[in-house]
Scaffold this motif. Sequence first.
Motif, PDB file in Angstrom:
ATOM      1  N   GLY A   1      -7.864   2.881  -9.136  1.00 41.08           N
ATOM      2  CA  GLY A   1      -8.460   2.493  -7.860  1.00 41.08           C
ATOM      3  C   GLY A   1      -8.001   3.265  -6.650  1.00 41.08           C
ATOM      4  N   SER A   2      -7.378   4.403  -6.840  1.00 42.15           N
ATOM      5  CA  SER A   2      -6.848   5.149  -5.692  1.00 42.15           C
ATOM      6  C   SER A   2      -7.960   5.805  -4.888  1.00 42.15           C
ATOM      7  CB  SER A   2      -5.860   6.214  -6.151  1.00 42.15           C
ATOM      8  OG  SER A   2      -6.538   7.272  -6.805  1.00 42.15           O
ATOM      9  N   GLN A   3      -7.636   6.184  -3.649  1.00 42.37           N
ATOM     10  CA  GLN A   3      -8.532   6.932  -2.789  1.00 42.37           C
ATOM     11  C   GLN A   3      -7.974   8.342  -2.620  1.00 42.37           C
ATOM     12  OE1 GLN A   3      -9.558   4.840   0.886  1.00 42.37           O
ATOM     13  NE2 GLN A   3      -9.046   2.893  -0.071  1.00 42.37           N
ATOM     14  N   LEU A   4      -8.842   9.292  -2.315  1.00 42.59           N
ATOM     15  CA  LEU A   4      -8.423  10.688  -2.173  1.00 42.59           C
ATOM     16  C   LEU A   4      -8.925  11.247  -0.848  1.00 42.59           C
ATOM     17  CD1 LEU A   4      -7.207  13.309  -3.358  1.00 42.59           C
ATOM     18  CD2 LEU A   4      -9.429  13.716  -4.461  1.00 42.59           C
ATOM     19  N   SER A   5      -8.024  11.895  -0.116  1.00 38.45           N
ATOM     20  CA  SER A   5      -8.382  12.540   1.149  1.00 38.45           C
ATOM     21  C   SER A   5      -7.922  13.990   1.102  1.00 38.45           C
ATOM     22  CB  SER A   5      -7.720  11.820   2.331  1.00 38.45           C
ATOM     23  OG  SER A   5      -7.958  12.524   3.537  1.00 38.45           O
TER      24      SER A   5
ATOM     25  N   LEU B   1      -3.526   5.868  -1.335  1.00 39.35           N
ATOM     26  CA  LEU B   1      -4.279   6.970  -0.741  1.00 39.35           C
ATOM     27  C   LEU B   1      -3.510   8.257  -1.038  1.00 39.35           C
ATOM     28  CD1 LEU B   1      -6.472   8.230   1.080  1.00 39.35           C
ATOM     29  CD2 LEU B   1      -5.005   7.686   3.055  1.00 39.35           C
ATOM     30  N   VAL B   2      -4.107   9.128  -1.832  1.00 36.53           N
ATOM     31  CA  VAL B   2      -3.536  10.435  -2.128  1.00 36.53           C
ATOM     32  C   VAL B   2      -4.138  11.432  -1.152  1.00 36.53           C
ATOM     33  CG1 VAL B   2      -3.302  12.270  -3.837  1.00 36.53           C
ATOM     34  CG2 VAL B   2      -3.202   9.878  -4.558  1.00 36.53           C
ATOM     35  N   MET B   3      -3.289  12.204  -0.467  1.00 36.41           N
ATOM     36  CA  MET B   3      -3.772  13.126   0.557  1.00 36.41           C
ATOM     37  C   MET B   3      -3.179  14.513   0.354  1.00 36.41           C
ATOM     38  SD  MET B   3      -3.440  12.838   4.716  1.00 36.41           S
ATOM     39  CE  MET B   3      -4.285  11.259   4.734  1.00 36.41           C
TER      40      MET B   3
ATOM     41  N   LYS C   1       0.864  -1.187   0.000  1.00 34.34           N
ATOM     42  CA  LYS C   1       0.000   0.000   0.000  1.00 34.34           C
ATOM     43  C   LYS C   1       0.897   1.233   0.000  1.00 34.34           C
ATOM     44  CE  LYS C   1      -3.923  -1.967   2.566  1.00 34.34           C
ATOM     45  NZ  LYS C   1      -4.800  -1.837   3.770  1.00 34.34           N
ATOM     46  N   LEU C   2       0.356   2.330  -0.525  1.00 31.69           N
ATOM     47  CA  LEU C   2       1.095   3.584  -0.571  1.00 31.69           C
ATOM     48  C   LEU C   2       0.195   4.734  -0.144  1.00 31.69           C
ATOM     49  CD1 LEU C   2       3.415   5.536  -1.463  1.00 31.69           C
ATOM     50  CD2 LEU C   2       2.456   5.399  -3.783  1.00 31.69           C
ATOM     51  N   ILE C   3       0.696   5.547   0.777  1.00 30.43           N
ATOM     52  CA  ILE C   3       0.041   6.804   1.130  1.00 30.43           C
ATOM     53  C   ILE C   3       0.951   7.927   0.645  1.00 30.43           C
ATOM     54  CG2 ILE C   3      -0.822   8.279   2.979  1.00 30.43           C
ATOM     55  CD1 ILE C   3      -1.305   5.782   4.648  1.00 30.43           C
ATOM     56  N   ALA C   4       0.470   8.711  -0.305  1.00 30.23           N
ATOM     57  CA  ALA C   4       1.249   9.800  -0.896  1.00 30.23           C
ATOM     58  C   ALA C   4       0.625  11.125  -0.464  1.00 30.23           C
ATOM     59  CB  ALA C   4       1.280   9.681  -2.405  1.00 30.23           C
ATOM     60  N   ILE C   5       1.335  11.844   0.394  1.00 24.28           N
ATOM     61  CA  ILE C   5       0.840  13.091   0.976  1.00 24.28           C
ATOM     62  C   ILE C   5       1.541  14.285   0.323  1.00 24.28           C
ATOM     63  CG2 ILE C   5       0.524  14.386   3.117  1.00 24.28           C
ATOM     64  CD1 ILE C   5       0.874  11.729   4.631  1.00 24.28           C
ATOM     65  N   GLY C   6       0.778  15.311  -0.003  1.00 26.62           N
ATOM     66  CA  GLY C   6       1.383  16.519  -0.566  1.00 26.62           C
ATOM     67  C   GLY C   6       1.926  16.322  -1.969  1.00 26.62           C
TER      68      GLY C   6
ATOM     69  N   GLU D   1      -6.805  20.927  -8.355  1.00 28.92           N
ATOM     70  CA  GLU D   1      -7.058  20.354  -9.668  1.00 28.92           C
ATOM     71  C   GLU D   1      -5.996  19.311 -10.018  1.00 28.92           C
ATOM     72  OE1 GLU D   1      -7.563  21.768 -14.350  1.00 28.92           O
ATOM     73  OE2 GLU D   1      -6.927  23.198 -12.811  1.00 28.92           O
ATOM     74  N   LYS D   2      -4.732  19.623  -9.745  1.00 27.50           N
ATOM     75  CA  LYS D   2      -3.660  18.686 -10.073  1.00 27.50           C
ATOM     76  C   LYS D   2      -3.612  17.514  -9.102  1.00 27.50           C
ATOM     77  CE  LYS D   2      -0.620  21.672 -12.741  1.00 27.50           C
ATOM     78  NZ  LYS D   2       0.758  22.180 -12.932  1.00 27.50           N
ATOM     79  N   VAL D   3      -4.026  17.749  -7.857  1.00 32.86           N
ATOM     80  CA  VAL D   3      -4.110  16.656  -6.887  1.00 32.86           C
ATOM     81  C   VAL D   3      -5.159  15.644  -7.353  1.00 32.86           C
ATOM     82  CG1 VAL D   3      -4.712  16.031  -4.521  1.00 32.86           C
ATOM     83  CG2 VAL D   3      -3.343  18.067  -4.943  1.00 32.86           C
ATOM     84  N   VAL D   4      -6.306  16.146  -7.759  1.00 36.25           N
ATOM     85  CA  VAL D   4      -7.380  15.277  -8.241  1.00 36.25           C
ATOM     86  C   VAL D   4      -6.960  14.552  -9.515  1.00 36.25           C
ATOM     87  CG1 VAL D   4      -9.734  15.243  -9.159  1.00 36.25           C
ATOM     88  CG2 VAL D   4      -9.199  16.645  -7.158  1.00 36.25           C
ATOM     89  N   THR D   5      -6.269  15.245 -10.401  1.00 35.62           N
ATOM     90  CA  THR D   5      -5.775  14.613 -11.630  1.00 35.62           C
ATOM     91  C   THR D   5      -4.861  13.446 -11.304  1.00 35.62           C
ATOM     92  OG1 THR D   5      -5.888  16.680 -12.877  1.00 35.62           O
ATOM     93  CG2 THR D   5      -4.434  14.979 -13.738  1.00 35.62           C
TER      94      THR D   5
END
Length: 279
Positions: A247-251, A223-225, A148-153, A236-240
């Motif tokens: 299948g990613s998740q967004l917080s 999980l992109v945060m 799993k990967l959590i990518a913040i910022g 906009e670029k975070v959502v892109t």
Amino acid sequence: MSIQLIKRVSLFCLLLLLNLSVFSQKIPYGNNPQAGKYISVGDAKIYYEIYGKGEPLVLLHGGVYGYIDEFEPFINRLSEKFQVICIATRGHGKSEIGTEPFTYKQRAEDAYKVIRSITKDSVIIIGFSDGGFSGLKFASLYPETVKKLIAIGVADKPNDPSAKKFDYSIPGLMKYDSTFFSSRLKLMPEPGRWGECLSKLNKLYNDDFVSKETFEKIKCPVLVMSGDRDAYNSLEKVVTCAKAIPGSQLSIIPGCNHVVFLCNFPAVWESVKPFLSIE
């Protein structure tokens, strides 16, 4: 009360105070001789620290300002369940700079060598900012290694010559916060090369890119945060970025800037817990 009993009570209280003193001491994350080790990755020695036991989880910190110690609130909690591997990026803290140009591929390869020196298992990765982009690159290059990967910022970072250029320099950073960066320099094995390191970082941030060519190769849950007021990455670029990762998740953490976990750690933690299946 007898003198012997008084002595026993006094001794018990002294031992209790000593134990409380030990437990209350702050762990020197990023500069802890009891947890720190080095590994040679070719042209540089990379520093890392390990806390806790269990399933391996890797922390990749941010750039320029960032270092292992920024993850203190994460380490304190995650080390109760995981073997937390905290890697210091080249030119940050106690890691060497090396001789090669900085790239996200290089950062991923450095992390891979550190991880494989510790475990043959697949790992969970939490990366922030610079470390978040490195984590995305890692997951695309070594999909079998990441659970799993959590990518913040992070955000979509395409090859865009018109994008705003970074220009970090010693005078600029010391003017911004000389006390902070002086403390960082004390950790560095090659403080005289800090200017060279900043030049390498500027080139990395200005010339390298992490976009669809990376996102589409990622196989693990992600999980992109981001904070909704991140000055480095537009929503906009975070959502892109999140949409491009299968299948990613967004917080999105409301009211927060780039360093969301220092802005509102409780909200960040509540997003992280279900993703990592933490009760």
